[in-house]
Design a protein around this motif. Structure first.
Motif, PDB file in Angstrom:
ATOM      1  N   ALA A 104     -29.517  12.120  39.309  1.00 45.31           N
ATOM      2  CA  ALA A 104     -28.265  12.703  39.792  1.00 45.31           C
ATOM      3  C   ALA A 104     -27.305  12.965  38.633  1.00 45.31           C
ATOM      4  CB  ALA A 104     -27.625  11.771  40.814  1.00 45.31           C
ATOM      5  N   LEU A 105     -27.236  12.042  37.687  1.00 46.43           N
ATOM      6  CA  LEU A 105     -26.388  12.246  36.504  1.00 46.43           C
ATOM      7  C   LEU A 105     -26.901  13.407  35.665  1.00 46.43           C
ATOM      8  CD1 LEU A 105     -25.834   8.534  35.412  1.00 46.43           C
ATOM      9  CD2 LEU A 105     -24.087  10.084  36.318  1.00 46.43           C
ATOM     10  N   ASN A 106     -28.217  13.520  35.550  1.00 49.57           N
ATOM     11  CA  ASN A 106     -28.809  14.610  34.779  1.00 49.57           C
ATOM     12  C   ASN A 106     -28.470  15.964  35.400  1.00 49.57           C
ATOM     13  OD1 ASN A 106     -30.685  15.407  32.568  1.00 49.57           O
ATOM     14  ND2 ASN A 106     -31.903  16.196  34.278  1.00 49.57           N
ATOM     15  N   ALA A 107     -28.470  16.019  36.725  1.00 42.19           N
ATOM     16  CA  ALA A 107     -28.118  17.274  37.402  1.00 42.19           C
ATOM     17  C   ALA A 107     -26.660  17.643  37.132  1.00 42.19           C
ATOM     18  CB  ALA A 107     -28.366  17.140  38.904  1.00 42.19           C
ATOM     19  N   LEU A 108     -25.782  16.655  37.132  1.00 46.41           N
ATOM     20  CA  LEU A 108     -24.373  16.923  36.829  1.00 46.41           C
ATOM     21  C   LEU A 108     -24.199  17.385  35.390  1.00 46.41           C
ATOM     22  CD1 LEU A 108     -21.407  16.872  37.657  1.00 46.41           C
ATOM     23  CD2 LEU A 108     -21.357  14.430  37.092  1.00 46.41           C
ATOM     24  N   MET A 123     -23.571  14.275  27.839  1.00 40.67           N
ATOM     25  CA  MET A 123     -22.557  13.967  28.843  1.00 40.67           C
ATOM     26  C   MET A 123     -22.166  12.498  28.779  1.00 40.67           C
ATOM     27  SD  MET A 123     -22.518  14.475  33.007  1.00 40.67           S
ATOM     28  CE  MET A 123     -23.470  12.977  33.384  1.00 40.67           C
ATOM     29  N   ALA A 124     -23.152  11.622  28.596  1.00 42.58           N
ATOM     30  CA  ALA A 124     -22.865  10.192  28.537  1.00 42.58           C
ATOM     31  C   ALA A 124     -21.974   9.847  27.343  1.00 42.58           C
ATOM     32  CB  ALA A 124     -24.174   9.404  28.465  1.00 42.58           C
ATOM     33  N   LEU A 125     -22.237  10.452  26.196  1.00 45.52           N
ATOM     34  CA  LEU A 125     -21.395  10.223  25.021  1.00 45.52           C
ATOM     35  C   LEU A 125     -19.992  10.782  25.230  1.00 45.52           C
ATOM     36  CD1 LEU A 125     -23.871  11.021  22.110  1.00 45.52           C
ATOM     37  CD2 LEU A 125     -22.890   8.793  22.656  1.00 45.52           C
ATOM     38  N   ARG A 126     -19.910  11.973  25.801  1.00 43.19           N
ATOM     39  CA  ARG A 126     -18.615  12.599  26.042  1.00 43.19           C
ATOM     40  C   ARG A 126     -17.777  11.766  27.004  1.00 43.19           C
ATOM     41  NH1 ARG A 126     -15.366  15.942  23.375  1.00 43.19           N
ATOM     42  NH2 ARG A 126     -13.895  14.311  23.915  1.00 43.19           N
ATOM     43  N   TRP A 127     -18.446  11.145  27.988  1.00 45.64           N
ATOM     44  CA  TRP A 127     -17.746  10.311  28.960  1.00 45.64           C
ATOM     45  C   TRP A 127     -17.054   9.143  28.259  1.00 45.64           C
ATOM     46  CZ3 TRP A 127     -17.960   5.229  30.515  1.00 45.64           C
ATOM     47  CH2 TRP A 127     -17.332   4.908  31.725  1.00 45.64           C
ATOM     48  N   VAL A 128     -17.748   8.496  27.330  1.00 47.83           N
ATOM     49  CA  VAL A 128     -17.138   7.377  26.612  1.00 47.83           C
ATOM     50  C   VAL A 128     -16.012   7.870  25.713  1.00 47.83           C
ATOM     51  CG1 VAL A 128     -17.540   5.453  25.031  1.00 47.83           C
ATOM     52  CG2 VAL A 128     -19.306   6.092  26.667  1.00 47.83           C
ATOM     53  N   LEU A 129     -16.243   8.938  24.989  1.00 47.83           N
ATOM     54  CA  LEU A 129     -15.239   9.464  24.068  1.00 47.83           C
ATOM     55  C   LEU A 129     -13.987   9.950  24.780  1.00 47.83           C
ATOM     56  CD1 LEU A 129     -16.963  11.543  21.241  1.00 47.83           C
ATOM     57  CD2 LEU A 129     -15.479   9.556  21.012  1.00 47.83           C
ATOM     58  N   ASP A 130     -14.132  10.379  26.020  1.00 48.17           N
ATOM     59  CA  ASP A 130     -12.980  10.889  26.755  1.00 48.17           C
ATOM     60  C   ASP A 130     -11.999   9.785  27.129  1.00 48.17           C
ATOM     61  OD1 ASP A 130     -13.500  13.581  26.726  1.00 48.17           O
ATOM     62  OD2 ASP A 130     -13.248  13.822  28.879  1.00 48.17           O
ATOM     63  N   SER A 162     -24.099   1.075  22.358  1.00 47.53           N
ATOM     64  CA  SER A 162     -25.028   1.377  23.461  1.00 47.53           C
ATOM     65  C   SER A 162     -24.420   2.340  24.479  1.00 47.53           C
ATOM     66  CB  SER A 162     -25.475   0.091  24.165  1.00 47.53           C
ATOM     67  OG  SER A 162     -26.280  -0.681  23.313  1.00 47.53           O
ATOM     68  N   PRO A 163     -23.809   3.440  24.019  1.00 48.50           N
ATOM     69  CA  PRO A 163     -23.231   4.403  24.978  1.00 48.50           C
ATOM     70  C   PRO A 163     -24.299   5.103  25.809  1.00 48.50           C
ATOM     71  CG  PRO A 163     -23.271   5.347  22.785  1.00 48.50           C
ATOM     72  CD  PRO A 163     -23.674   3.903  22.629  1.00 48.50           C
ATOM     73  N   LEU A 164     -25.548   5.065  25.345  1.00 49.76           N
ATOM     74  CA  LEU A 164     -26.658   5.657  26.103  1.00 49.76           C
ATOM     75  C   LEU A 164     -27.494   4.589  26.798  1.00 49.76           C
ATOM     76  CD1 LEU A 164     -27.827   8.424  23.588  1.00 49.76           C
ATOM     77  CD2 LEU A 164     -26.083   8.546  25.373  1.00 49.76           C
ATOM     78  N   ALA A 165     -26.950   3.374  26.892  1.00 48.14           N
ATOM     79  CA  ALA A 165     -27.631   2.278  27.585  1.00 48.14           C
ATOM     80  C   ALA A 165     -29.059   2.092  27.081  1.00 48.14           C
ATOM     81  CB  ALA A 165     -27.611   2.509  29.095  1.00 48.14           C
ATOM     82  N   GLN A 166     -29.171   2.013  25.737  1.00 48.27           N
ATOM     83  CA  GLN A 166     -30.469   1.800  25.089  1.00 48.27           C
ATOM     84  C   GLN A 166     -31.481   2.905  25.405  1.00 48.27           C
ATOM     85  OE1 GLN A 166     -31.379  -0.732  22.794  1.00 48.27           O
ATOM     86  NE2 GLN A 166     -29.177  -0.909  22.791  1.00 48.27           N
ATOM     87  N   GLN A 214     -24.748  20.510  29.466  1.00 50.96           N
ATOM     88  CA  GLN A 214     -25.037  19.458  28.508  1.00 50.96           C
ATOM     89  C   GLN A 214     -26.331  18.754  28.877  1.00 50.96           C
ATOM     90  OE1 GLN A 214     -21.261  17.275  29.097  1.00 50.96           O
ATOM     91  NE2 GLN A 214     -20.903  17.522  26.910  1.00 50.96           N
ATOM     92  N   THR A 215     -26.885  18.060  27.898  1.00 52.36           N
ATOM     93  CA  THR A 215     -27.954  17.123  28.200  1.00 52.36           C
ATOM     94  C   THR A 215     -27.317  15.863  28.797  1.00 52.36           C
ATOM     95  OG1 THR A 215     -27.874  16.016  26.050  1.00 52.36           O
ATOM     96  CG2 THR A 215     -29.293  17.973  26.233  1.00 52.36           C
ATOM     97  N   LEU A 216     -28.133  15.032  29.411  1.00 54.54           N
ATOM     98  CA  LEU A 216     -27.622  13.774  29.948  1.00 54.54           C
ATOM     99  C   LEU A 216     -27.015  12.925  28.832  1.00 54.54           C
ATOM    100  CD1 LEU A 216     -27.225  11.663  32.136  1.00 54.54           C
ATOM    101  CD2 LEU A 216     -29.649  11.037  31.911  1.00 54.54           C
ATOM    102  N   ALA A 217     -27.668  12.881  27.682  1.00 55.82           N
ATOM    103  CA  ALA A 217     -27.151  12.095  26.559  1.00 55.82           C
ATOM    104  C   ALA A 217     -25.798  12.611  26.094  1.00 55.82           C
ATOM    105  CB  ALA A 217     -28.149  12.113  25.406  1.00 55.82           C
TER     106      ALA A 217
END
Length: 330
Positions: A266-270, A281-288, A223-227, A276-279
């Motif tokens: 706010a996360l989408n803007a970052l 970025m969220a995956l990259r955050w976990v992988l990092d 659930s790295p994208l929180a469902q 990147q898309t929000l998805a």
């Protein structure tokens, strides 16, 4: 046309070592929790598996009750394996689990020796396999002695029905106790599977990440994208065809409060600033996170798998970006 695996399948994917073990897992693994049930199209399921493997995703993650119906994901995967992927069985890491509700009565749930070993036999029959590469206990059982549950995992390995074992949804202290038992049994416990995302930091709060580091065990995040919350799907409204609208069991409407929607925007803007898309970025955050061995992705279309794989070529995060993410979320 019969399926033939791509000759370039290992050129892009990264394969971190799973803790201190000798096993390497792909940075991205394909989860079968959703999209492989009775209501899904079989041809699409095949293309999901083919697209994943053609791009170096060698790990397919299942569980006894994935569906719907219970057992259907294993049954569908077993058919795909038998019809198309069997020549590459030794290039695949296939995992399954037992621990949640599976069949009626007192022996179809939790962590007894009776349940775990019977469930593994059923899973092997559904998939047409002699063994799985990883067999997990799916959740902590407060009523069964930990020695009994770990002894069942050990027997799964010693009987040749699993190569490695893992624990899912355990906290740090319980995992360390389990690890000590399995170490004494000389059982190859190598991996923990836990929910982890920008929005869900449970493995940090319950001591699992710290304990896994001390014990030399890998972590695979689900659930790295929180469902689906960490996508652009819910930024403005709840789409009629979304999981939240159609099936509220795992993603409730209450989760999308005004406060949460503001966080997502706010996360989408970052993410947009990072290209990147929000998805992504969220995956990259976990992988990092260097303690994370692999990230489980789900997909309903092959294109989603390809989009996720694109994060492997994208740079990591600056300290300022990480601070900004924490400021938005925490």
């Amino acid at each position: 046309m019969p399926y033939t695996a791509s000759e370039t399948r290992y050129q892009t994917m990264q394969y971190p070592r799973c803790g201190n073990s000798g096993l390497k897992l792909p940075a991205l693994s394909l989860g079968f929790w959703h999209s492989f049930g009775v209501h899904n199209d079989y041809e699409v399921m095949k293309q999901l598996c083919f697209t994943a493997f053609d791009n170096g995703i060698t790990h397919f993650d299942l569980a006894n009750n994935y569906g719907p119906e219970y057992g259907r994901a294993e049954q569908n995967f077993g058919q795909i394996l038998r019809e198309s992927l069997s020549p590459w069985r030794d290039e695949l890491i296939i995992s399954t689990k037992a621990g949640y509700d599976m069949w009626e009565g007192p022996y179809g749930n939790w962590g007894s020796r009776k349940y775990l070993l019977a469930s593994l036999d059923q899973s092997l029959r559904r998939m047409g396999l002699e063994y799985v590469d990883i067999f997990y206990h799916h959740r902590m059982d407060p009523q069964t002695p930990l020695e009994e549950t770990m002894g069942a995992l050990d027997q799964a390995v010693k009987s040749g029905k699993a190569l490695y074992v893992g624990l899912s949804n355990y906290d740090g202290p319980t995992m360390e106790k389990a690890s000590a038992i399995l170490r004494e049994l000389h059982c190859p416990f190598i991996i923990n599977q836990n929910r982890y995302s920008i929005l869900d930091r449970t493995p940090e709060k319950n001591g699992l990440k710290q304990a896994a580091c001390r014990e030399g065990k890998g972590i695979i995040a689900f659930s790295p994208l929180a469902q689906g919350l960490l996508t652009d799907k819910y930024l403005h409204h709840i789409p009629e065809d979304s999981r939240m609208a159609k099936d509220g069991r795992y993603l409730h409407r209450e989760a999308l409060s005004e406060e949460m929607r503001n966080k997502l925007k706010a996360l989408n803007a970052l993410a947009a600033q990072r290209g990147q898309t929000l998805a992504q970025m969220a995956l990259r955050w976990v992988l990092d996170d260097t303690q994370i061995t692999s990230v489980l992705i789900g997909a309903s279309r092959p294109e989603q798998i390809l989009e996720n794989i694109n994060i492997l070529g994208h740079g990591g995060f600056t300290a300022k970006e990480r601070e900004e993410i924490d400021r938005i979320v925490i």
